[in-house]
Design a protein around this motif. Structure first.
Motif, PDB file in Angstrom:
ATOM      1  N   LEU A  85      50.381  54.799  20.539  1.00  0.00           N
ATOM      2  CA  LEU A  85      51.091  54.627  21.801  1.00  0.00           C
ATOM      3  C   LEU A  85      50.914  55.851  22.695  1.00  0.00           C
ATOM      4  CD1 LEU A  85      54.410  53.072  20.436  1.00  0.00           C
ATOM      5  CD2 LEU A  85      52.633  51.883  21.741  1.00  0.00           C
ATOM      6  N   ALA A  86      50.926  57.029  22.093  1.00  0.00           N
ATOM      7  CA  ALA A  86      50.744  58.262  22.869  1.00  0.00           C
ATOM      8  C   ALA A  86      49.380  58.273  23.547  1.00  0.00           C
ATOM      9  CB  ALA A  86      50.907  59.480  21.962  1.00  0.00           C
ATOM     10  N   ASN A  87      48.363  57.840  22.834  1.00  0.00           N
ATOM     11  CA  ASN A  87      47.019  57.797  23.425  1.00  0.00           C
ATOM     12  C   ASN A  87      46.953  56.807  24.585  1.00  0.00           C
ATOM     13  OD1 ASN A  87      46.017  59.707  21.630  1.00  0.00           O
ATOM     14  ND2 ASN A  87      45.425  58.162  20.121  1.00  0.00           N
ATOM     15  N   LYS A  88      47.663  55.692  24.453  1.00  0.00           N
ATOM     16  CA  LYS A  88      47.674  54.713  25.541  1.00  0.00           C
ATOM     17  C   LYS A  88      48.372  55.276  26.776  1.00  0.00           C
ATOM     18  CE  LYS A  88      47.501  50.581  22.610  1.00  0.00           C
ATOM     19  NZ  LYS A  88      48.223  49.346  22.189  1.00  0.00           N
ATOM     20  N   ILE A  89      49.463  56.012  26.554  1.00  0.00           N
ATOM     21  CA  ILE A  89      50.174  56.602  27.694  1.00  0.00           C
ATOM     22  C   ILE A  89      49.301  57.650  28.376  1.00  0.00           C
ATOM     23  CG2 ILE A  89      52.137  58.053  28.326  1.00  0.00           C
ATOM     24  CD1 ILE A  89      53.770  56.578  26.222  1.00  0.00           C
ATOM     25  N   LYS A  90      48.598  58.450  27.583  1.00  0.00           N
ATOM     26  CA  LYS A  90      47.700  59.445  28.178  1.00  0.00           C
ATOM     27  C   LYS A  90      46.573  58.769  28.947  1.00  0.00           C
ATOM     28  CE  LYS A  90      48.616  63.082  24.778  1.00  0.00           C
ATOM     29  NZ  LYS A  90      48.041  63.921  23.699  1.00  0.00           N
ATOM     30  N   ASN A  91      46.203  57.564  28.536  1.00  0.00           N
ATOM     31  CA  ASN A  91      45.170  56.827  29.261  1.00  0.00           C
ATOM     32  C   ASN A  91      45.634  56.473  30.671  1.00  0.00           C
ATOM     33  OD1 ASN A  91      42.574  55.338  29.338  1.00  0.00           O
ATOM     34  ND2 ASN A  91      43.902  53.539  29.478  1.00  0.00           N
ATOM     35  N   SER A  92      46.951  56.336  30.843  1.00  0.00           N
ATOM     36  CA  SER A  92      47.466  56.046  32.182  1.00  0.00           C
ATOM     37  C   SER A  92      47.197  57.209  33.136  1.00  0.00           C
ATOM     38  CB  SER A  92      48.969  55.748  32.124  1.00  0.00           C
ATOM     39  OG  SER A  92      49.704  56.894  31.736  1.00  0.00           O
ATOM     40  N   CYS A  93      47.053  58.425  32.596  1.00  0.00           N
ATOM     41  CA  CYS A  93      46.712  59.579  33.443  1.00  0.00           C
ATOM     42  C   CYS A  93      45.313  59.410  34.031  1.00  0.00           C
ATOM     43  CB  CYS A  93      46.793  60.870  32.638  1.00  0.00           C
ATOM     44  SG  CYS A  93      48.439  61.255  32.014  1.00  0.00           S
ATOM     45  N   SER A  94      44.401  58.852  33.246  1.00  0.00           N
ATOM     46  CA  SER A  94      43.047  58.594  33.753  1.00  0.00           C
ATOM     47  C   SER A  94      43.076  57.541  34.856  1.00  0.00           C
ATOM     48  CB  SER A  94      42.137  58.140  32.609  1.00  0.00           C
ATOM     49  OG  SER A  94      42.052  59.133  31.603  1.00  0.00           O
ATOM     50  N   ILE A  95      43.936  56.536  34.685  1.00  0.00           N
ATOM     51  CA  ILE A  95      44.072  55.509  35.724  1.00  0.00           C
ATOM     52  C   ILE A  95      44.606  56.131  37.013  1.00  0.00           C
ATOM     53  CG2 ILE A  95      45.268  53.379  36.348  1.00  0.00           C
ATOM     54  CD1 ILE A  95      45.266  52.637  33.395  1.00  0.00           C
ATOM     55  N   MET A  96      45.566  57.049  36.875  1.00  0.00           N
ATOM     56  CA  MET A  96      46.116  57.720  38.055  1.00  0.00           C
ATOM     57  C   MET A  96      45.055  58.579  38.746  1.00  0.00           C
ATOM     58  SD  MET A  96      49.298  56.881  38.590  1.00  0.00           S
ATOM     59  CE  MET A  96      50.021  58.240  39.508  1.00  0.00           C
ATOM     60  N   ASP A  97      44.168  59.193  37.984  1.00  0.00           N
ATOM     61  CA  ASP A  97      43.081  59.975  38.593  1.00  0.00           C
ATOM     62  C   ASP A  97      42.156  59.068  39.406  1.00  0.00           C
ATOM     63  OD1 ASP A  97      43.979  62.359  37.549  1.00  0.00           O
ATOM     64  OD2 ASP A  97      42.658  62.316  35.805  1.00  0.00           O
ATOM     65  N   ALA A 136      44.489  46.769  43.283  1.00  0.00           N
ATOM     66  CA  ALA A 136      44.516  46.302  41.890  1.00  0.00           C
ATOM     67  C   ALA A 136      45.303  47.228  40.964  1.00  0.00           C
ATOM     68  CB  ALA A 136      43.086  46.151  41.371  1.00  0.00           C
ATOM     69  N   TYR A 137      45.585  48.444  41.395  1.00  0.00           N
ATOM     70  CA  TYR A 137      46.205  49.420  40.491  1.00  0.00           C
ATOM     71  C   TYR A 137      47.665  49.131  40.145  1.00  0.00           C
ATOM     72  CZ  TYR A 137      42.121  52.462  40.699  1.00  0.00           C
ATOM     73  OH  TYR A 137      40.852  52.978  40.581  1.00  0.00           O
ATOM     74  N   PRO A 138      48.518  48.685  41.072  1.00  0.00           N
ATOM     75  CA  PRO A 138      49.915  48.438  40.690  1.00  0.00           C
ATOM     76  C   PRO A 138      50.063  47.489  39.507  1.00  0.00           C
ATOM     77  CG  PRO A 138      49.732  48.486  43.071  1.00  0.00           C
ATOM     78  CD  PRO A 138      48.327  48.536  42.534  1.00  0.00           C
ATOM     79  N   ALA A 139      49.323  46.383  39.512  1.00  0.00           N
ATOM     80  CA  ALA A 139      49.416  45.441  38.393  1.00  0.00           C
ATOM     81  C   ALA A 139      48.911  46.075  37.102  1.00  0.00           C
ATOM     82  CB  ALA A 139      48.616  44.176  38.717  1.00  0.00           C
ATOM     83  N   GLN A 140      47.858  46.876  37.204  1.00  0.00           N
ATOM     84  CA  GLN A 140      47.317  47.539  36.014  1.00  0.00           C
ATOM     85  C   GLN A 140      48.332  48.520  35.425  1.00  0.00           C
ATOM     86  OE1 GLN A 140      43.649  49.596  36.773  1.00  0.00           O
ATOM     87  NE2 GLN A 140      43.244  50.010  34.600  1.00  0.00           N
ATOM     88  N   GLU A 149      56.215  50.210  42.771  1.00  0.00           N
ATOM     89  CA  GLU A 149      56.550  49.095  43.668  1.00  0.00           C
ATOM     90  C   GLU A 149      56.474  49.531  45.131  1.00  0.00           C
ATOM     91  OE1 GLU A 149      57.309  45.329  44.841  1.00  0.00           O
ATOM     92  OE2 GLU A 149      56.860  46.041  42.806  1.00  0.00           O
ATOM     93  N   ARG A 150      56.979  50.720  45.436  1.00  0.00           N
ATOM     94  CA  ARG A 150      56.888  51.221  46.814  1.00  0.00           C
ATOM     95  C   ARG A 150      55.434  51.452  47.212  1.00  0.00           C
ATOM     96  NH1 ARG A 150      58.435  55.878  47.774  1.00  0.00           N
ATOM     97  NH2 ARG A 150      59.076  56.698  45.739  1.00  0.00           N
ATOM     98  N   PHE A 151      54.633  51.884  46.258  1.00  0.00           N
ATOM     99  CA  PHE A 151      53.207  52.079  46.525  1.00  0.00           C
ATOM    100  C   PHE A 151      52.537  50.740  46.841  1.00  0.00           C
ATOM    101  CE2 PHE A 151      48.793  52.215  45.073  1.00  0.00           C
ATOM    102  CZ  PHE A 151      48.310  53.312  45.771  1.00  0.00           C
ATOM    103  N   LYS A 152      52.914  49.710  46.109  1.00  0.00           N
ATOM    104  CA  LYS A 152      52.335  48.384  46.345  1.00  0.00           C
ATOM    105  C   LYS A 152      52.666  47.888  47.749  1.00  0.00           C
ATOM    106  CE  LYS A 152      52.454  43.635  44.593  1.00  0.00           C
ATOM    107  NZ  LYS A 152      53.050  42.718  43.576  1.00  0.00           N
TER     108      LYS A 152
END
Length: 319
Positions: free
Chosen positions: A110-122, A138-142, A184-187
């Motif tokens: 789970l920790a690795n998956k959460i850290k993967n969200s940092c790559s999505i944010m980049d 496409a990013y908000p849904a992801q 949500e505000r970003f969307k």
């Protein structure tokens, strides 16, 4: 075993049958070693005994020599016993009232998956700053697909009823709630193509994700430096090359340096400017040990870097 071999060889040299020891020592005194056994360990004491060289028993050996031979034999036996390997004792120490933290395979995944969200944010930062709206949408849904991941990690990493775990779960759930409210505000800002609002929402998303990583123990390092300002004492302000933050304030996408505050001298990129009267700027600091910290500081603490600079590393990510 080498100690045993040496001792046995010494015993052999002291055996009169080999004819290597003079039955009448030249010295009237002799050093007598005795081995004492205690319930917990072996201890060898030494003492000087003065005796007549003619004292002997029925074996024909002087009593002092017999004592020495017996002592050496016991030392040899003790050496063998002490040379046997013993299992190391591991102490499982835990501070009362605190959980052991995330240490199972499920939490690690789970920790690795959460850290993967940092790559999505980049990647989102790259596409947003290049105003590639078709990709940004496409990013908000992801990101929302990570809701169960954050929830599972929060409950698995700090599962006990200890006050510390309860407090951490509350703090993590708060940051998750703020993160997805910002998503949500970003969307909504993206749907209206409101760039400044999207930047502020993205800055809030980045800030709350960064706080979650810190509270959740997901940072790759711990920095206990309180302030960097003492390192700049005696250094002229002209040594730091930057634009005047009053006359030429930085904007989003500008590469900047912090010129005041506890982290003076650190560099990064502006990801959001709060125009709500608070005069604050969100800065994404340059990568360090795989992490990019988020700072929201007074705008006058942030100045544009001058001269030729390498681009922010998010722009080096391949599409």
């Amino acid at each position: 075993m080498m100690v045993l071999a040496v001792l046995l060889a010494l015993v052999a040299t002291l055996d009169p049958s080999h004819g290597l020891v003079n039955d009448r020592p030249s010295s009237p005194s002799r050093l007598n070693y005795q081995v004492q056994d205690t319930p917990n360990h072996h201890r060898m004491d030494s003492s000087l005994e003065y005796e007549s060289p003619r004292d002997s028993d029925a074996t024909g050996l002087p009593s002092s020599r017999r004592s020495l031979l017996n002592g050496l034999a016991q030392v040899a036996m003790a050496s063998v016993a002490l040379s046997q390997p013993k299992a190391a004792m591991a102490v499982d120490f835990q501070v009362p009232g605190m959980s052991k933290g995330p240490n199972n395979k499920r939490v690690g995944g789970l920790a690795n998956k959460i850290k993967n969200s940092c790559s999505i944010m980049d990647e989102l930062q790259r596409d947003l700053m290049q105003e590639r709206w078709d990709r940004v949408e496409a990013y908000p849904a992801q990101l929302r697909s990570y809701v169960p991941v954050f929830t599972a990690y929060t409950d698995s990493a700090f599962p006990s009823d200890a006050p510390t775990d309860k407090g951490l779960r509350v703090a993590l759930r708060y940051e998750v709630g703020r993160f997805f409210a910002s998503v949500e505000r970003f969307k909504q800002a993206t749907n209206r193509r409101a760039l400044d609002e999207a930047y502020v929402a993205f800055a809030d998303m980045s800030l709350h994700l960064d706080r979650y990583l810190r509270v959740g123990g997901l940072y790759t390092y711990y920095d206990d430096t309180i302030t960097l300002e003492p390192y700049y004492k005696g250094i002229s302000e002209s040594a730091l090359v930057y634009a005047d933050p009053v006359k030429d304030p930085p904007e989003v996408r500008d590469l900047v340096i912090l010129v005041k505050g506890p982290e003076k001298g650190r560099t990064g990129i502006v990801i959001g400017i709060y125009r709500d009267g608070s005069n604050r700027t969100a800065v994404k600091l340059d990568r360090y040990k795989g992490m990019r910290e988020i700072r929201v500081v007074p705008s006058l603490w942030v100045a544009k870097r001058l001269g030729e600079q390498d681009p922010d590393d998010v722009f080096l990510i391949k599409s």
